[in-house]
Design an enzyme around this catalytic site. Sequence first.
Site, mmCIF file in Angstrom:
data_model
loop_
_atom_site.group_PDB
_atom_site.id
_atom_site.type_symbol
_atom_site.label_atom_id
_atom_site.label_comp_id
_atom_site.label_asym_id
_atom_site.label_seq_id
_atom_site.Cartn_x
_atom_site.Cartn_y
_atom_site.Cartn_z
ATOM 1 N N GLU A 35 0.467 -1.214 -0.533
ATOM 2 C CA GLU A 35 -0.259 0.588 0.135
ATOM 3 C C GLU A 35 0.709 1.329 0.175
ATOM 4 O O GLU A 35 -0.149 1.899 -0.356
ATOM 5 C CB GLU A 35 -1.350 -0.134 1.476
ATOM 6 N N THR A 51 -5.101 10.745 -2.077
ATOM 7 C CA THR A 51 -4.588 10.420 -1.012
ATOM 8 C C THR A 51 -3.417 11.158 -0.434
ATOM 9 O O THR A 51 -3.486 11.577 0.640
ATOM 10 C CB THR A 51 -4.462 8.173 0.073
HETATM 11 N N1 HSE Z 1 -5.189 6.860 7.807
HETATM 12 C C1 HSE Z 1 -5.228 6.885 5.835
HETATM 13 C C2 HSE Z 1 -5.850 8.729 5.931
HETATM 14 C C3 HSE Z 1 -5.637 6.754 5.046
HETATM 15 O O1 HSE Z 1 -6.359 9.767 5.854
HETATM 16 O O2 HSE Z 1 -4.994 10.050 4.759
HETATM 17 C C4 HSE Z 1 -6.144 6.726 4.153
HETATM 18 O O3 HSE Z 1 -4.937 6.278 3.178
#
Ligand code: HSE
Length: 310
Positions: A131, A184
């Site tokens: 990931e 993201t």
């Molecule tokens: N914790 C991560 C974010 C989840 O909020 O950026 C998404 O990859």
Amino acid sequence: MKEVKVFAPASVANLAVGYDILGLALDSPGDEVVVREGSVPGITISKITGDKGLLPTDPIKNTASFAALQLLKHLGKEDLPIEMEIHKKMAMGTGLGSSAASSVAGVYAVNAYLGHPLTKAQILKFSVEGEQKADGAYHADNVAPSLLGGIILIRSNTDLDIIQLPIPKGLYIAMIYPHIEILTSESRSILSDKVGLDDFIGQTGNIAAFVASLYNADLDLMSRSLNDLVIEPQRAKLIPEFYALKEIALFNQAIGFSISGAGPSMFALCKDEAIANTIVAKSKQHLNNTGIDADCFVSKINTEGAVQLY
Ligand code: HSE
């Protein structure tokens, strides 16, 4: 010829108050990966469906195969001829943990193909590395629930020290996915690296109380706790109608409502299926009225995580 097929579910990361350290698995959607013997040494990707041609077929660049390659390297089997098919059931940049599901499915499929030499806990690391290929950051809040199922708390992403939390009976999730893409990496880059002391105190109280509410099945405490003082106020502006949808969810008795992962999907935690269905219907209606395409659906919390289908 030996062939295995696995499923790895979508997930909701952060759960409002646990940025990068809380996540839960959904029943669906989820990605599927098929693995069989290949004709040349190493992993090759023979087919990808559902990605609109966007994902790389180079095994070093693709999240699923890259993650699987880390497992093979660990086992000293990186030259084993393996052919991989990836079937994407959700778009990228949705906030549903799409790249995490692919990464988990890739590793889990190859581990299953080899007869499960490692446990799920042991392959978590390789899934997180996969990931990381997609968003550049090392965090397990999508990957761990997708692999292991349930609601997961991560004490440390560095050590991958994770705790499976109890799930009070009857919880349902209403998911709202407006059809816009938020990467993201972008959604992370807008976040300030400073947190004021008052917000730190408030957020620490909320996350501790949220965890306590799961252990005690205390839905009122859960509702008071699901209040993100740090991340949601910064990211909400990326999501059209966020506050209107939050109002709809809370008015219709959601336990809590926030952004799913990095967005744009949003989730409402609900104490029963009827409430989740109402929130989905009303959210969909609101988005229709404002001209925003969306997929809205209800899911239970998936307690199994990745599974081998055959
Ligand atoms: N914790 C991560 C974010 C989840 O909020 O950026 C998404 O990859």
